[in-house]
Design a protein around this motif. Structure first.
Motif, PDB file in Angstrom:
ATOM      1  N   ARG A   1       3.275  40.344  12.959  1.00 56.68           N
ATOM      2  CA  ARG A   1       2.951  41.180  12.069  1.00 56.68           C
ATOM      3  C   ARG A   1       2.990  41.715  10.798  1.00 56.68           C
ATOM      4  O   ARG A   1       4.854  41.901  11.942  1.00 56.68           O
ATOM      5  CB  ARG A   1       1.963  42.054  12.464  1.00 56.68           C
ATOM      6  CG  ARG A   1       2.916  43.579  13.432  1.00 56.68           C
ATOM      7  CD  ARG A   1       1.761  44.514  13.891  1.00 56.68           C
ATOM      8  NE  ARG A   1       2.464  45.130  14.224  1.00 56.68           N
ATOM      9  CZ  ARG A   1       3.259  46.368  13.167  1.00 56.68           C
ATOM     10  NH1 ARG A   1       1.902  46.685  12.121  1.00 56.68           N
ATOM     11  NH2 ARG A   1       3.468  47.784  14.140  1.00 56.68           N
TER      12      ARG A   1
ATOM     13  N   VAL B   1       1.451  35.247  12.433  1.00 56.78           N
ATOM     14  CA  VAL B   1       0.835  34.727  12.956  1.00 56.78           C
ATOM     15  C   VAL B   1       1.012  35.346  14.853  1.00 56.78           C
ATOM     16  O   VAL B   1       1.930  35.899  15.291  1.00 56.78           O
ATOM     17  CB  VAL B   1       0.019  33.426  12.780  1.00 56.78           C
ATOM     18  CG1 VAL B   1       0.399  32.637  11.569  1.00 56.78           C
ATOM     19  CG2 VAL B   1       1.914  32.755  13.704  1.00 56.78           C
ATOM     20  N   GLY B   2      -0.043  34.782  15.460  1.00 58.71           N
ATOM     21  CA  GLY B   2       0.198  35.028  16.987  1.00 58.71           C
ATOM     22  C   GLY B   2       0.486  37.161  17.203  1.00 58.71           C
ATOM     23  O   GLY B   2      -0.139  37.848  16.828  1.00 58.71           O
TER      24      GLY B   2
ATOM     25  N   VAL C   1      -2.749  27.615  15.208  1.00 54.58           N
ATOM     26  CA  VAL C   1      -2.232  28.076  14.166  1.00 54.58           C
ATOM     27  C   VAL C   1      -1.820  29.561  14.748  1.00 54.58           C
ATOM     28  O   VAL C   1      -0.175  29.783  14.805  1.00 54.58           O
ATOM     29  CB  VAL C   1      -2.853  28.751  13.156  1.00 54.58           C
ATOM     30  CG1 VAL C   1      -1.521  28.496  11.683  1.00 54.58           C
ATOM     31  CG2 VAL C   1      -3.226  26.974  11.857  1.00 54.58           C
ATOM     32  N   SER C   2      -2.774  30.108  15.537  1.00 57.60           N
ATOM     33  CA  SER C   2      -2.258  31.997  15.405  1.00 57.60           C
ATOM     34  C   SER C   2      -1.313  31.514  17.115  1.00 57.60           C
ATOM     35  O   SER C   2      -0.323  32.572  17.654  1.00 57.60           O
ATOM     36  CB  SER C   2      -3.057  32.591  16.071  1.00 57.60           C
ATOM     37  OG  SER C   2      -3.817  32.728  15.332  1.00 57.60           O
ATOM     38  N   ASP C   3      -1.484  29.911  18.224  1.00 59.36           N
ATOM     39  CA  ASP C   3      -0.608  30.068  19.059  1.00 59.36           C
ATOM     40  C   ASP C   3       1.233  29.161  18.673  1.00 59.36           C
ATOM     41  O   ASP C   3       1.614  29.542  19.713  1.00 59.36           O
ATOM     42  CB  ASP C   3      -1.318  28.954  20.432  1.00 59.36           C
ATOM     43  CG  ASP C   3      -2.500  29.954  20.752  1.00 59.36           C
ATOM     44  OD1 ASP C   3      -2.489  30.885  20.200  1.00 59.36           O
ATOM     45  OD2 ASP C   3      -3.466  29.157  21.245  1.00 59.36           O
ATOM     46  N   ARG C   4       1.042  29.033  17.321  1.00 60.42           N
ATOM     47  CA  ARG C   4       2.181  28.016  17.243  1.00 60.42           C
ATOM     48  C   ARG C   4       3.543  29.598  17.029  1.00 60.42           C
ATOM     49  O   ARG C   4       3.602  30.666  16.993  1.00 60.42           O
ATOM     50  CB  ARG C   4       2.383  27.644  15.641  1.00 60.42           C
ATOM     51  CG  ARG C   4       1.137  26.778  15.486  1.00 60.42           C
ATOM     52  CD  ARG C   4       1.543  25.371  16.573  1.00 60.42           C
ATOM     53  NE  ARG C   4       2.001  25.543  18.158  1.00 60.42           N
ATOM     54  CZ  ARG C   4       0.831  25.748  19.196  1.00 60.42           C
ATOM     55  NH1 ARG C   4      -1.059  25.411  18.637  1.00 60.42           N
ATOM     56  NH2 ARG C   4       1.646  25.266  20.033  1.00 60.42           N
TER      57      ARG C   4
ATOM     58  N   ASP D   1      -1.565  34.941   6.847  1.00 60.49           N
ATOM     59  CA  ASP D   1      -2.380  34.837   8.699  1.00 60.49           C
ATOM     60  C   ASP D   1      -2.776  33.696   8.626  1.00 60.49           C
ATOM     61  O   ASP D   1      -2.755  33.119   7.814  1.00 60.49           O
ATOM     62  CB  ASP D   1      -3.870  35.962   8.149  1.00 60.49           C
ATOM     63  CG  ASP D   1      -4.641  35.720   7.407  1.00 60.49           C
ATOM     64  OD1 ASP D   1      -4.657  34.884   7.094  1.00 60.49           O
ATOM     65  OD2 ASP D   1      -5.187  37.349   7.033  1.00 60.49           O
ATOM     66  N   ALA D   2      -3.308  33.703   9.877  1.00 60.79           N
ATOM     67  CA  ALA D   2      -3.913  32.435  10.123  1.00 60.79           C
ATOM     68  C   ALA D   2      -5.089  31.406   9.788  1.00 60.79           C
ATOM     69  O   ALA D   2      -4.880  31.111   9.476  1.00 60.79           O
ATOM     70  CB  ALA D   2      -4.238  32.279  12.029  1.00 60.79           C
TER      71      ALA D   2
ATOM     72  N   THR E   1      -7.456  27.670  13.512  1.00 60.44           N
ATOM     73  CA  THR E   1      -7.317  28.775  13.276  1.00 60.44           C
ATOM     74  C   THR E   1      -6.751  29.505  14.683  1.00 60.44           C
ATOM     75  O   THR E   1      -5.303  29.923  15.155  1.00 60.44           O
ATOM     76  CB  THR E   1      -8.061  30.394  12.808  1.00 60.44           C
ATOM     77  OG1 THR E   1      -8.610  30.015  11.895  1.00 60.44           O
ATOM     78  CG2 THR E   1      -7.265  31.722  12.750  1.00 60.44           C
ATOM     79  N   SER E   2      -7.139  29.374  15.903  1.00 59.08           N
ATOM     80  CA  SER E   2      -6.616  29.710  16.950  1.00 59.08           C
ATOM     81  C   SER E   2      -5.138  28.426  17.411  1.00 59.08           C
ATOM     82  O   SER E   2      -4.249  28.704  17.769  1.00 59.08           O
ATOM     83  CB  SER E   2      -7.220  29.341  18.296  1.00 59.08           C
ATOM     84  OG  SER E   2      -8.671  30.384  18.064  1.00 59.08           O
TER      85      SER E   2
ATOM     86  N   SER F   1       5.885  35.107  14.532  1.00 59.07           N
ATOM     87  CA  SER F   1       4.890  34.774  15.729  1.00 59.07           C
ATOM     88  C   SER F   1       5.050  35.793  16.631  1.00 59.07           C
ATOM     89  O   SER F   1       4.255  36.446  17.559  1.00 59.07           O
ATOM     90  CB  SER F   1       4.956  33.801  16.374  1.00 59.07           C
ATOM     91  OG  SER F   1       5.986  32.849  16.265  1.00 59.07           O
TER      92      SER F   1
END
Length: 365
Positions: free
Chosen positions: A96, A92-93, A10-13, A110-111, A7-8, A64
């Motif tokens: 929103r 993600v990231g 994916v969030s940083d992409r 979401d992520a 999940t982290s 993102s």
């Protein structure tokens, strides 16, 4: 060292890296995929068949860093519905979706939801390799592009057949990246021009991600370049009344000399404050309607960087255009530039109300 949670990762992409992930996910499901760059926005189109054999087509919008507002979501969903495409937004990231932007049929990922899809399709190793390359590559030529990225992301057989005749003229990913890096050193504007010429740069999400990392520092340091204002020698247009009875005619009207582009967020929030102000906007036609002797069009306007801002209702007397002065029919998805005056709010069919512009000049772009 313990690997970071998926999940982290994916969030940083970035938008482009996330597009590469979705391209891999849907290819693993047997779908044909295509990455589309619409201004600064990145979409992934996937076409395939359901287990029951029915055709299915989806479009995923990556974000993102930005916010998908209600106006942007409405325009995106309308375009997808007209084309028979399922609309998705992957946020993600720092990206929103605004609370009021959710629409029937719009799927928001979401992520955590994206991580589930990655595991279901068995592409987690690709995602982690992509993340490792993005975090550790210093020159944009890490293993993600040349090893697994190239082997697993091979073009579809049909595309290979179509490109056999011009294979000798196409750049490899490494060559394209090297050339793009050279132009980056010369300036961001030159790079963007070369990027449009190179089909490889346009079609490869991994390559765009690598190039984006190399120019990020330069983009942050370049000053804003503003074009000088254009002087127009023209009369100011007159707004229409709500119950217009103007005759059906073609009128050649010049563009207003004092036309300005009011930031859409300000115009949307307080349209009555700008009533009577001469404005000009460029955008894409979403919907048209003729009511009595008035023609209406819902136009999704864009800012000076080509980013979707929101909708305005354009209004003019029936017959003013589409004859001798501009000579084209107004169709959905037509790109236009309009000049006119702000006339409060209005709706095209009694639904959501948007800023209304009484149009004096309309041009196809």
């Amino acid at each position: 060292m313990t690997a970071p949670r998926l999940t982290s990762v994916v969030s940083d992409r970035t938008d482009v890296e996330l597009a590469a992930v979705f391209e891999r996910v849907w290819r693993a499901r047997g779908y044909q995929t295509r990455v589309r760059f619409r201004g600064p926005d990145v979409h992934v189109d996937a076409v395939g068949k359901t287990p029951e054999g029915a055709k299915r087509e989806i479009r995923i919008w990556m974000t993102s860093t930005g916010t998908v507002t209600a106006d942007k979501a409405s325009a995106f969903v309308r375009r997808c519905e007209r084309a028979g495409i399922e609309p998705y937004v992957a946020a993600v990231g720092g990206g929103r979706v605004a609370p009021d932007a959710h629409r029937p049929g719009l799927v928001v990922l979401d992520a955590p939801a994206i991580a589930v899809e990655i595991r279901e399709t068995g592409v987690e190793s690709f995602v982690r390799d992509l993340a490792a390359e993005g975090d550790g590559a210093s020159d944009g030529e890490g293993g993600g592009l040349d090893s697994e990225g190239d082997d697993d992301d091979a073009e579809d057989p049909e595309d290979d057949e179509a490109d056999e005749n011009d294979a000798a003229d196409r750049l490899t990913r490494r060559e394209a990246l090297t050339k793009a890096g050279t132009y980056v050193a010369g300036g961001l504007v030159t790079y963007l021009a070369v990027e449009r010429v190179s089909d490889v740069v346009q079609q490869s999400p991994e390559l765009r991600a690598a190039v984006a990392r190399r120019v990020a520092w330069l983009d942050a340091r370049l000053p804003d370049v503003r074009l000088p204002p254009v002087e127009w020698s023209v009369p100011t247009p007159q707004p229409l009344s709500e119950e217009s009875t103007l005759p059906n005619r073609t009128t050649a009207v010049s563009t207003p000399a004092n036309a300005t582009t009011i930031p859409y967020a300000d115009l949307r929030e307080r349209p009555e404050t700008y009533t009577g102000t001469a404005v000009t906007y460029a955008g894409r036609v979403e919907e048209t309607m003729e009511r009595d002797e008035v023609r209406l069009a819902l136009v999704a306007v864009e800012d000076d960087r080509g980013r979707l801002s929101g909708d305005v209702v354009a209004r003019w007397p029936t017959g003013r255009f589409f004859d001798d002065d501009i000579g084209f029919r107004l169709l959905a998805d037509e790109r236009v530039r309009l000049w006119g005056v702000v006339a409060g709010e209005g709706s095209i069919s009694g639904g959501v109300r948007y800023p209304r512009i009484d149009v004096s000049v309309l041009e196809k772009t």
